[in-house]
Design a protein around this motif. Sequence first.
Motif, PDB file in Angstrom:
ATOM      1  N   GLY A 271       0.782  -1.227   0.000  1.00 40.68           N
ATOM      2  CA  GLY A 271       0.000   0.000   0.000  1.00 40.68           C
ATOM      3  C   GLY A 271       0.816   1.281   0.000  1.00 40.68           C
ATOM      4  O   GLY A 271       1.986   1.310  -0.373  1.00 40.68           O
ATOM      5  N   ALA A 290      -5.349  12.234   3.640  1.00 40.47           N
ATOM      6  CA  ALA A 290      -6.325  11.310   3.058  1.00 40.47           C
ATOM      7  C   ALA A 290      -7.566  12.031   2.526  1.00 40.47           C
ATOM      8  O   ALA A 290      -8.298  11.478   1.695  1.00 40.47           O
ATOM      9  N   ALA A 295     -11.325   8.291  -2.798  1.00 41.42           N
ATOM     10  CA  ALA A 295     -11.102   6.857  -2.968  1.00 41.42           C
ATOM     11  C   ALA A 295     -12.355   6.205  -3.545  1.00 41.42           C
ATOM     12  O   ALA A 295     -13.481   6.572  -3.193  1.00 41.42           O
ATOM     13  N   PHE A 299     -13.269   0.722  -1.294  1.00 45.89           N
ATOM     14  CA  PHE A 299     -12.390   0.760  -0.127  1.00 45.89           C
ATOM     15  C   PHE A 299     -13.175   1.050   1.158  1.00 45.89           C
ATOM     16  O   PHE A 299     -12.901   0.465   2.212  1.00 45.89           O
ATOM     17  N   MET A 313      -5.576  -0.662   6.224  1.00 45.50           N
ATOM     18  CA  MET A 313      -6.006  -0.338   4.863  1.00 45.50           C
ATOM     19  C   MET A 313      -4.855   0.249   4.061  1.00 45.50           C
ATOM     20  O   MET A 313      -4.604  -0.134   2.916  1.00 45.50           O
ATOM     21  N   ALA A 314      -4.136   1.197   4.673  1.00 42.44           N
ATOM     22  CA  ALA A 314      -3.095   1.934   3.958  1.00 42.44           C
ATOM     23  C   ALA A 314      -1.833   1.115   3.703  1.00 42.44           C
ATOM     24  O   ALA A 314      -1.015   1.499   2.873  1.00 42.44           O
ATOM     25  N   CYS A 319      -5.859   2.236  -1.859  1.00 41.35           N
ATOM     26  CA  CYS A 319      -6.775   3.221  -1.257  1.00 41.35           C
ATOM     27  C   CYS A 319      -7.114   4.370  -2.205  1.00 41.35           C
ATOM     28  O   CYS A 319      -7.386   5.492  -1.764  1.00 41.35           O
ATOM     29  N   THR A 366      -7.341  10.046   8.101  1.00 39.33           N
ATOM     30  CA  THR A 366      -7.922   8.781   7.660  1.00 39.33           C
ATOM     31  C   THR A 366      -9.266   8.507   8.342  1.00 39.33           C
ATOM     32  O   THR A 366     -10.129   7.846   7.768  1.00 39.33           O
ATOM     33  N   TRP A 370     -12.032   6.602   5.955  1.00 42.40           N
ATOM     34  CA  TRP A 370     -12.259   5.165   6.065  1.00 42.40           C
ATOM     35  C   TRP A 370     -12.849   4.809   7.429  1.00 42.40           C
ATOM     36  O   TRP A 370     -12.205   4.160   8.257  1.00 42.40           O
TER      37      TRP A 370
END
Length: 372
Positions: A271, A290, A295, A299, A313-314, A319, A366, A370
Amino acid sequence: MGEVTISTTPIANAAASSSKEGRAYAEAGVDIDAGNALVDAIKPMAKATARIGADAGLGGFGALFDLKAAGFKDPILVSTTDGVGTKLKVAIDANKHDTVGIDLVAMCVNDLIVQGAEPLLFLDYFATGKLDVAAASEVIKGIAEGCKQAGCALVGGETAEMPGMYGKGDYDLAGFAVGAVERDRVLPRQDIVAGDIVLGLASSGVHSNGFSLVRKLVAQEKLSYDQPAPFDPAQKLSAALLTPTRIYVRAMLQAIKADAVKAMAHITGGGLLENIPRVLPKGIGVRLDAKSWQAPPVFRWMAQAGNIDAHEMARTFNCGIGMAIIVSPDKVEQATQILTGAGEKVYRIGIVEHRPSGEQVILDNTDKVWPC
């Protein structure tokens, strides 16, 4: 004999097919005639990828490339190899094979371009238990399409039919790419400094990494590949997940030739957190925001369905950023115009900082992108 490799030299296979060995192979589960049929199907696909320096003809024991004819003066050769991973299981389960070949090419040529290299040649390896000519032809059709997008020639490959090694309908892919870059244009450059800007090119989706986790979430949520995608009801889940990896080569070559780029990182396995540091000098890091890019919905769905935190996730997925690019502040506008003009969606995602210790990539905000 436990396997047969079907090369791009049909004469040898035709001879074997008429021999006792050829009949014995058929009894052992290997269909040489099917291999020959695949070779015949491949030839026009490969011919369509011909470029200056290579005629993309099949049938020899090796492929030649004329670097001088392609315009190189003092080139360094760069080579890469990669695969598609368990995204292939999605293609197999969904019986949709026409895009994974694009993924195969993308995973290789996007790695070439980050070193400033223009992709020249591509070869593939296709392995299966029993050759399905129709499915294999679809796969290689995708490979040829990927080569056309990247501007490289599909010059050969191997098809291995190995009974007992793979389950019914299963296959695996590997790709090999060779490119070249002038000696004085190799990337990354060594003049990356604090204050440089990080641009990001939008990804087309998950690309070709993290599919073991993706498939686990599909099973966990009891989803079928034939039903609408929970994050995009306008298309089937299989089509959404099989969206091919974006190939950034043509756009990035334009930016490189304009001397607008210091470094690039192809965001694959590992990632954002693990790929960007691969092109940074010691003592240098980046801070990314972010909120600065959009995105794809897949995601957010994965983060929520899997209760996956932002850090995981990252360091697993792209992403939404398939390529990170470092440019000097005075080149931001030029690079953005070139890349946008070449069809890419460009975001200004961060800044280069002094980072003598600790994490080389800091990702802010983030929690706003997310939520888990």
